[in-house]
Design a protein around this motif. Structure first.
Motif, PDB file in Angstrom:
ATOM      1  N   ARG A 106      -8.103   2.327  14.529  1.00  0.00           N
ATOM      2  CA  ARG A 106      -7.080   1.948  12.825  1.00  0.00           C
ATOM      3  C   ARG A 106      -6.124   1.483  13.072  1.00  0.00           C
ATOM      4  O   ARG A 106      -6.312   0.207  12.326  1.00  0.00           O
ATOM      5  CB  ARG A 106      -6.924   2.497  12.432  1.00  0.00           C
ATOM      6  CG  ARG A 106      -6.144   2.445  10.804  1.00  0.00           C
ATOM      7  CD  ARG A 106      -7.079   3.898   9.912  1.00  0.00           C
ATOM      8  NE  ARG A 106      -8.320   4.057   9.763  1.00  0.00           N
ATOM      9  CZ  ARG A 106      -8.779   4.692   9.233  1.00  0.00           C
ATOM     10  NH1 ARG A 106      -8.655   5.603   8.860  1.00  0.00           N
ATOM     11  NH2 ARG A 106     -10.196   4.770   9.124  1.00  0.00           N
ATOM     12  N   THR A 107      -5.150   1.904  14.223  1.00  0.00           N
ATOM     13  CA  THR A 107      -3.965   0.964  14.902  1.00  0.00           C
ATOM     14  C   THR A 107      -4.027  -0.439  14.645  1.00  0.00           C
ATOM     15  O   THR A 107      -3.644  -1.505  13.898  1.00  0.00           O
ATOM     16  CB  THR A 107      -3.064   1.601  15.447  1.00  0.00           C
ATOM     17  OG1 THR A 107      -2.888   2.898  15.403  1.00  0.00           O
ATOM     18  CG2 THR A 107      -1.797   0.751  15.963  1.00  0.00           C
ATOM     19  N   THR A 108      -4.684  -0.791  16.042  1.00  0.00           N
ATOM     20  CA  THR A 108      -5.071  -1.955  16.911  1.00  0.00           C
ATOM     21  C   THR A 108      -5.720  -3.021  15.217  1.00  0.00           C
ATOM     22  O   THR A 108      -5.095  -4.596  15.091  1.00  0.00           O
ATOM     23  CB  THR A 108      -6.495  -1.983  17.355  1.00  0.00           C
ATOM     24  OG1 THR A 108      -6.497  -0.619  18.539  1.00  0.00           O
ATOM     25  CG2 THR A 108      -6.742  -3.444  17.438  1.00  0.00           C
ATOM     26  N   ASP A 109      -6.361  -2.320  13.961  1.00  0.00           N
ATOM     27  CA  ASP A 109      -7.582  -3.117  12.947  1.00  0.00           C
ATOM     28  C   ASP A 109      -5.965  -3.376  12.063  1.00  0.00           C
ATOM     29  O   ASP A 109      -5.695  -4.616  11.700  1.00  0.00           O
ATOM     30  CB  ASP A 109      -8.306  -1.962  12.073  1.00  0.00           C
ATOM     31  CG  ASP A 109      -9.938  -1.755  13.069  1.00  0.00           C
ATOM     32  OD1 ASP A 109      -9.920  -2.608  13.853  1.00  0.00           O
ATOM     33  OD2 ASP A 109     -10.617  -0.989  12.072  1.00  0.00           O
ATOM     34  N   TYR A 110      -5.233  -2.379  12.071  1.00  0.00           N
ATOM     35  CA  TYR A 110      -3.819  -2.695  11.084  1.00  0.00           C
ATOM     36  C   TYR A 110      -2.858  -3.877  11.611  1.00  0.00           C
ATOM     37  O   TYR A 110      -2.692  -4.840  10.806  1.00  0.00           O
ATOM     38  CB  TYR A 110      -3.288  -0.990  10.795  1.00  0.00           C
ATOM     39  CG  TYR A 110      -3.437  -1.217   9.352  1.00  0.00           C
ATOM     40  CD1 TYR A 110      -4.155  -0.766   8.881  1.00  0.00           C
ATOM     41  CD2 TYR A 110      -3.932   1.041   9.921  1.00  0.00           C
ATOM     42  CE1 TYR A 110      -4.690  -0.172   7.634  1.00  0.00           C
ATOM     43  CE2 TYR A 110      -3.986   1.801   8.920  1.00  0.00           C
ATOM     44  CZ  TYR A 110      -4.620   1.246   7.670  1.00  0.00           C
ATOM     45  OH  TYR A 110      -5.266   1.831   6.724  1.00  0.00           O
ATOM     46  N   ALA A 111      -3.142  -3.976  12.603  1.00  0.00           N
ATOM     47  CA  ALA A 111      -2.805  -4.750  13.734  1.00  0.00           C
ATOM     48  C   ALA A 111      -2.902  -5.915  13.229  1.00  0.00           C
ATOM     49  O   ALA A 111      -2.280  -7.396  13.185  1.00  0.00           O
ATOM     50  CB  ALA A 111      -2.278  -4.619  14.757  1.00  0.00           C
ATOM     51  N   VAL A 112      -4.091  -5.949  13.825  1.00  0.00           N
ATOM     52  CA  VAL A 112      -4.968  -7.549  13.491  1.00  0.00           C
ATOM     53  C   VAL A 112      -4.790  -8.355  11.789  1.00  0.00           C
ATOM     54  O   VAL A 112      -4.364  -8.710  11.848  1.00  0.00           O
ATOM     55  CB  VAL A 112      -6.509  -7.627  14.188  1.00  0.00           C
ATOM     56  CG1 VAL A 112      -7.645  -8.329  13.210  1.00  0.00           C
ATOM     57  CG2 VAL A 112      -6.032  -6.886  15.451  1.00  0.00           C
ATOM     58  N   LEU A 113      -5.145  -7.035  10.860  1.00  0.00           N
ATOM     59  CA  LEU A 113      -5.307  -7.306   9.788  1.00  0.00           C
ATOM     60  C   LEU A 113      -3.506  -7.853   9.543  1.00  0.00           C
ATOM     61  O   LEU A 113      -3.669  -9.338   8.623  1.00  0.00           O
ATOM     62  CB  LEU A 113      -5.496  -6.231   8.767  1.00  0.00           C
ATOM     63  CG  LEU A 113      -6.899  -6.109   8.172  1.00  0.00           C
ATOM     64  CD1 LEU A 113      -7.036  -4.842   7.407  1.00  0.00           C
ATOM     65  CD2 LEU A 113      -7.004  -7.236   7.485  1.00  0.00           C
ATOM     66  N   GLY A 114      -2.410  -7.235   9.601  1.00  0.00           N
ATOM     67  CA  GLY A 114      -1.299  -7.398   9.436  1.00  0.00           C
ATOM     68  C   GLY A 114      -0.544  -9.128  10.127  1.00  0.00           C
ATOM     69  O   GLY A 114      -0.407  -9.962   9.508  1.00  0.00           O
ATOM     70  N   LEU A 123      -2.970 -11.538   7.949  1.00  0.00           N
ATOM     71  CA  LEU A 123      -1.688 -11.890   6.706  1.00  0.00           C
ATOM     72  C   LEU A 123      -0.587 -12.399   6.384  1.00  0.00           C
ATOM     73  O   LEU A 123      -0.066 -13.034   6.141  1.00  0.00           O
ATOM     74  CB  LEU A 123      -2.077 -10.309   5.773  1.00  0.00           C
ATOM     75  CG  LEU A 123      -3.299  -9.864   5.544  1.00  0.00           C
ATOM     76  CD1 LEU A 123      -2.722  -8.219   4.733  1.00  0.00           C
ATOM     77  CD2 LEU A 123      -4.016 -10.409   4.220  1.00  0.00           C
ATOM     78  N   THR A 124       0.006 -12.172   7.595  1.00  0.00           N
ATOM     79  CA  THR A 124       1.304 -12.706   7.617  1.00  0.00           C
ATOM     80  C   THR A 124       1.116 -14.507   8.278  1.00  0.00           C
ATOM     81  O   THR A 124       1.917 -15.138   7.605  1.00  0.00           O
ATOM     82  CB  THR A 124       2.111 -12.368   8.800  1.00  0.00           C
ATOM     83  OG1 THR A 124       1.582 -11.622  10.168  1.00  0.00           O
ATOM     84  CG2 THR A 124       2.729 -10.507   7.694  1.00  0.00           C
ATOM     85  N   VAL A 125       0.448 -14.758   9.478  1.00  0.00           N
ATOM     86  CA  VAL A 125       0.645 -15.974   9.866  1.00  0.00           C
ATOM     87  C   VAL A 125       0.358 -16.502   8.994  1.00  0.00           C
ATOM     88  O   VAL A 125       0.994 -18.539   9.358  1.00  0.00           O
ATOM     89  CB  VAL A 125      -0.159 -16.175  10.646  1.00  0.00           C
ATOM     90  CG1 VAL A 125      -0.339 -17.208  11.553  1.00  0.00           C
ATOM     91  CG2 VAL A 125      -0.211 -15.058  12.430  1.00  0.00           C
ATOM     92  N   PRO A 126      -0.780 -17.388   8.213  1.00  0.00           N
ATOM     93  CA  PRO A 126      -1.267 -18.325   6.614  1.00  0.00           C
ATOM     94  C   PRO A 126      -0.027 -18.070   5.850  1.00  0.00           C
ATOM     95  O   PRO A 126       0.230 -19.378   5.929  1.00  0.00           O
ATOM     96  CB  PRO A 126      -2.188 -17.454   6.007  1.00  0.00           C
ATOM     97  CG  PRO A 126      -2.973 -17.079   7.251  1.00  0.00           C
ATOM     98  CD  PRO A 126      -1.806 -16.394   7.691  1.00  0.00           C
ATOM     99  N   ILE A 127       0.944 -17.237   5.556  1.00  0.00           N
ATOM    100  CA  ILE A 127       1.915 -17.005   4.683  1.00  0.00           C
ATOM    101  C   ILE A 127       3.369 -18.348   5.590  1.00  0.00           C
ATOM    102  O   ILE A 127       3.740 -18.382   5.172  1.00  0.00           O
ATOM    103  CB  ILE A 127       2.435 -16.061   4.500  1.00  0.00           C
ATOM    104  CG1 ILE A 127       1.601 -15.300   3.352  1.00  0.00           C
ATOM    105  CG2 ILE A 127       3.597 -15.669   3.465  1.00  0.00           C
ATOM    106  CD1 ILE A 127       1.763 -13.456   2.880  1.00  0.00           C
ATOM    107  N   LYS A 128       2.927 -17.691   6.754  1.00  0.00           N
ATOM    108  CA  LYS A 128       4.742 -17.875   7.628  1.00  0.00           C
ATOM    109  C   LYS A 128       4.088 -19.823   7.662  1.00  0.00           C
ATOM    110  O   LYS A 128       4.643 -20.502   7.671  1.00  0.00           O
ATOM    111  CB  LYS A 128       4.387 -17.578   8.847  1.00  0.00           C
ATOM    112  CG  LYS A 128       5.297 -16.461   8.596  1.00  0.00           C
ATOM    113  CD  LYS A 128       5.441 -15.871  10.415  1.00  0.00           C
ATOM    114  CE  LYS A 128       6.159 -14.540  10.155  1.00  0.00           C
ATOM    115  NZ  LYS A 128       6.160 -13.765  11.144  1.00  0.00           N
ATOM    116  N   ILE A 129       2.735 -19.823   8.312  1.00  0.00           N
ATOM    117  CA  ILE A 129       2.634 -21.312   8.019  1.00  0.00           C
ATOM    118  C   ILE A 129       3.140 -22.305   6.997  1.00  0.00           C
ATOM    119  O   ILE A 129       3.805 -23.430   6.885  1.00  0.00           O
ATOM    120  CB  ILE A 129       1.207 -21.495   8.732  1.00  0.00           C
ATOM    121  CG1 ILE A 129       0.774 -20.967  10.268  1.00  0.00           C
ATOM    122  CG2 ILE A 129       0.607 -23.063   9.135  1.00  0.00           C
ATOM    123  CD1 ILE A 129      -0.534 -20.643  10.664  1.00  0.00           C
ATOM    124  N   SER A 130       2.356 -21.432   5.922  1.00  0.00           N
ATOM    125  CA  SER A 130       2.677 -21.880   4.669  1.00  0.00           C
ATOM    126  C   SER A 130       4.366 -22.420   4.324  1.00  0.00           C
ATOM    127  O   SER A 130       4.044 -23.523   3.482  1.00  0.00           O
ATOM    128  CB  SER A 130       1.799 -21.221   3.756  1.00  0.00           C
ATOM    129  OG  SER A 130       2.283 -20.385   3.205  1.00  0.00           O
TER     130      SER A 130
END
Length: 43
Positions: free
Chosen positions: A19-27, A30-37
């Motif tokens: 679950r921790t790994t899943d949340y890390a991947v999800l995070g 979610l954050t990378v496209p926002i930073k790129i944009s």
């Protein structure tokens, strides 16, 4: 009895790790496209 306890503990810790790994991947997803944009207009 102890065997059952250790098996349950292993299963729970494994699921928590997953679950921790899943949340890390999800995070990251979610954050990378926002930073790129956010950085694209500046460039």
């Amino acid at each position: 009895m102890w065997n059952l306890l250790s098996d349950t503990y292993n299963l729970v810790s494994y699921m928590m790790l997953q679950r921790t790994t899943d949340y890390a991947v999800l995070g990251v997803w979610l954050t990378v496209p926002i930073k790129i944009s956010m950085t694209l207009p500046l460039m």
